[in-house]
Design a protein around this motif. Structure first.
Motif, PDB file in Angstrom:
ATOM      1  N   THR A 147       0.947   7.030  -7.027  1.00  9.59           N
ATOM      2  CA  THR A 147       1.282   7.798  -7.018  1.00  9.59           C
ATOM      3  C   THR A 147       2.617   8.492  -6.713  1.00  9.59           C
ATOM      4  OG1 THR A 147       1.577   8.731  -3.706  1.00  9.59           O
ATOM      5  CG2 THR A 147      -1.242   9.352  -4.769  1.00  9.59           C
ATOM      6  N   ILE A 148       3.038   9.876  -7.144  1.00 12.37           N
ATOM      7  CA  ILE A 148       4.549  10.076  -7.698  1.00 12.37           C
ATOM      8  C   ILE A 148       5.104  11.220  -6.677  1.00 12.37           C
ATOM      9  CG2 ILE A 148       4.593   9.451  -9.771  1.00 12.37           C
ATOM     10  CD1 ILE A 148       4.075  12.387 -10.561  1.00 12.37           C
ATOM     11  N   ASN A 149       6.161  11.398  -5.795  1.00 10.16           N
ATOM     12  CA  ASN A 149       6.387  12.446  -5.401  1.00 10.16           C
ATOM     13  C   ASN A 149       6.117  13.497  -5.788  1.00 10.16           C
ATOM     14  OD1 ASN A 149       8.234  10.581  -3.865  1.00 10.16           O
ATOM     15  ND2 ASN A 149       9.983  11.460  -4.059  1.00 10.16           N
ATOM     16  N   GLY A 150       6.124  15.004  -5.170  1.00  8.83           N
ATOM     17  CA  GLY A 150       5.130  15.994  -5.226  1.00  8.83           C
ATOM     18  C   GLY A 150       4.267  16.398  -3.900  1.00  8.83           C
ATOM     19  N   GLU A 151       3.856  17.182  -4.929  1.00  8.71           N
ATOM     20  CA  GLU A 151       2.907  18.395  -3.276  1.00  8.71           C
ATOM     21  C   GLU A 151       1.439  17.565  -3.835  1.00  8.71           C
ATOM     22  OE1 GLU A 151       3.579  20.959  -1.234  1.00  8.71           O
ATOM     23  OE2 GLU A 151       6.014  19.852  -1.476  1.00  8.71           O
ATOM     24  N   TYR A 152       0.688  17.375  -2.481  1.00  7.76           N
ATOM     25  CA  TYR A 152      -0.849  17.503  -3.314  1.00  7.76           C
ATOM     26  C   TYR A 152      -1.919  18.139  -1.748  1.00  7.76           C
ATOM     27  CZ  TYR A 152       0.784  13.039  -5.967  1.00  7.76           C
ATOM     28  OH  TYR A 152       1.632  12.418  -6.680  1.00  7.76           O
ATOM     29  N   GLY A 153      -3.079  18.572  -2.218  1.00  7.32           N
ATOM     30  CA  GLY A 153      -3.934  18.580  -1.615  1.00  7.32           C
ATOM     31  C   GLY A 153      -5.206  17.869  -1.493  1.00  7.32           C
ATOM     32  N   ILE A 154      -5.764  17.684  -0.029  1.00 13.05           N
ATOM     33  CA  ILE A 154      -6.675  16.767   0.108  1.00 13.05           C
ATOM     34  C   ILE A 154      -8.023  18.088   0.776  1.00 13.05           C
ATOM     35  CG2 ILE A 154      -8.319  14.950   1.496  1.00 13.05           C
ATOM     36  CD1 ILE A 154      -5.207  14.052   1.410  1.00 13.05           C
ATOM     37  N   PHE A 155      -9.239  18.194  -0.503  1.00  8.40           N
ATOM     38  CA  PHE A 155     -10.103  19.851  -0.292  1.00  8.40           C
ATOM     39  C   PHE A 155     -11.547  18.788   0.293  1.00  8.40           C
ATOM     40  CE2 PHE A 155      -7.416  22.620  -3.324  1.00  8.40           C
ATOM     41  CZ  PHE A 155      -6.515  22.193  -2.662  1.00  8.40           C
ATOM     42  N   ASN A 156     -11.710  19.047   1.437  1.00  9.37           N
ATOM     43  CA  ASN A 156     -13.195  18.353   2.308  1.00  9.37           C
ATOM     44  C   ASN A 156     -13.764  20.034   1.918  1.00  9.37           C
ATOM     45  OD1 ASN A 156     -11.984  15.797   2.597  1.00  9.37           O
ATOM     46  ND2 ASN A 156     -10.480  17.374   3.609  1.00  9.37           N
ATOM     47  N   ASN A 157     -14.810  19.530   1.370  1.00 12.38           N
ATOM     48  CA  ASN A 157     -15.919  20.429   1.276  1.00 12.38           C
ATOM     49  C   ASN A 157     -17.436  20.503   2.498  1.00 12.38           C
ATOM     50  OD1 ASN A 157     -15.159  23.272   0.454  1.00 12.38           O
ATOM     51  ND2 ASN A 157     -16.006  21.755  -1.175  1.00 12.38           N
ATOM     52  N   ILE A 158     -17.985  20.990   3.192  1.00 16.53           N
ATOM     53  CA  ILE A 158     -18.479  19.909   4.211  1.00 16.53           C
ATOM     54  C   ILE A 158     -19.776  20.633   4.180  1.00 16.53           C
ATOM     55  CG2 ILE A 158     -19.583  19.532   6.179  1.00 16.53           C
ATOM     56  CD1 ILE A 158     -16.838  19.558   7.026  1.00 16.53           C
ATOM     57  N   PHE A 159     -21.249  20.271   3.728  1.00 21.02           N
ATOM     58  CA  PHE A 159     -22.745  20.598   3.432  1.00 21.02           C
ATOM     59  C   PHE A 159     -23.453  20.693   4.182  1.00 21.02           C
ATOM     60  CE2 PHE A 159     -20.499  20.865  -0.456  1.00 21.02           C
ATOM     61  CZ  PHE A 159     -20.612  21.884  -1.010  1.00 21.02           C
ATOM     62  N   GLN A 160     -24.323  20.505   4.818  1.00 22.56           N
ATOM     63  CA  GLN A 160     -25.130  20.600   5.440  1.00 22.56           C
ATOM     64  C   GLN A 160     -26.684  20.714   5.223  1.00 22.56           C
ATOM     65  OE1 GLN A 160     -27.212  21.975   8.601  1.00 22.56           O
ATOM     66  NE2 GLN A 160     -28.082  19.780   9.566  1.00 22.56           N
ATOM     67  N   ASN A 161     -27.726  19.986   5.184  1.00 29.39           N
ATOM     68  CA  ASN A 161     -29.022  20.532   4.253  1.00 29.39           C
ATOM     69  C   ASN A 161     -28.885  21.071   3.282  1.00 29.39           C
ATOM     70  OD1 ASN A 161     -30.416  18.901   6.566  1.00 29.39           O
ATOM     71  ND2 ASN A 161     -30.657  20.417   7.815  1.00 29.39           N
TER      72      ASN A 161
END
Length: 180
Positions: A147-161
């Motif tokens: 990666t290079i310098n900067g702003e990042y996001g790690i987006f996690n969506n959770i599903f059940q059934n």
């Protein structure tokens, strides 16, 4: 082809050596508080350069199984846009055999020592991330994803059934290594 692969590996190691990761924001949400709720979801500063995350998820309907998670790595560029990783996986199957998905395995091992997500489904207890600190990202995550310098996001969506249940969004800043 091998030279390109070696270049990516070397650049990954250099990124891990020469960069610093800090959490900048954390967002947790649920679509059904009768299913689970976030009792804790915050970032705490240890000092100017290091922060850790505490998350406590109270499960209201147990046992919890048949869980699918969608993980997206996003980079900020006039809004968060997809960057490098967008993977959906069956969390229960993954916990039975983590070696089948190397990208998810890398993300999992970055936080497993700070959580109680260390066994296969079903989950009959609350889920805890305790003192998940930025050093975990520096040593594990960046070693494999250049990666290079900067702003990042790690987006996690959770599903059940196959029903959307909630999300956890980690926001991080990658910058040149800071001296302590």
């Amino acid at each position: 082809m091998h030279k390109i692969l070696h270049l990516f590996i070397i650049s990954g190691y250099l990124t891990a050596i020469l960069s610093h990761v800090t959490f900048t924001n954390l967002k947790c949400g649920t679509s059904d508080k009768g299913f689970f709720d976030f009792e804790k979801c915050y970032i705490k500063a240890v000092n100017r350069s290091h922060k850790y995350i505490d998350i406590y998820v109270s499960l209201k309907k147990v046992p919890m199984d048949n869980v699918t998670i969608n993980v997206k790595l996003m980079r900020y560029n006039n809004g968060y846009k997809p960057f490098f990783v967008d993977v959906t996986y069956d969390a229960c199957k993954f916990l039975k055999n983590p070696n089948k998905n190397p990208i998810v395995k890398m993300l999992y091992y970055a936080y497993v020592n700070s959580s109680n997500l260390n066994h296969t489904c079903p989950y009959n207890h609350d889920i805890i991330f305790d003192h998940f600190w930025t050093g975990n990202w520096e040593t594990d995550f960046e070693k494999y994803i250049p990666t290079i310098n900067g702003e990042y996001g790690i987006f996690n969506n959770i599903f059940q059934n196959s029903i959307f249940r909630g999300y956890i969004k980690f926001y991080i800043r990658i910058s040149g290594r800071q001296q302590d």
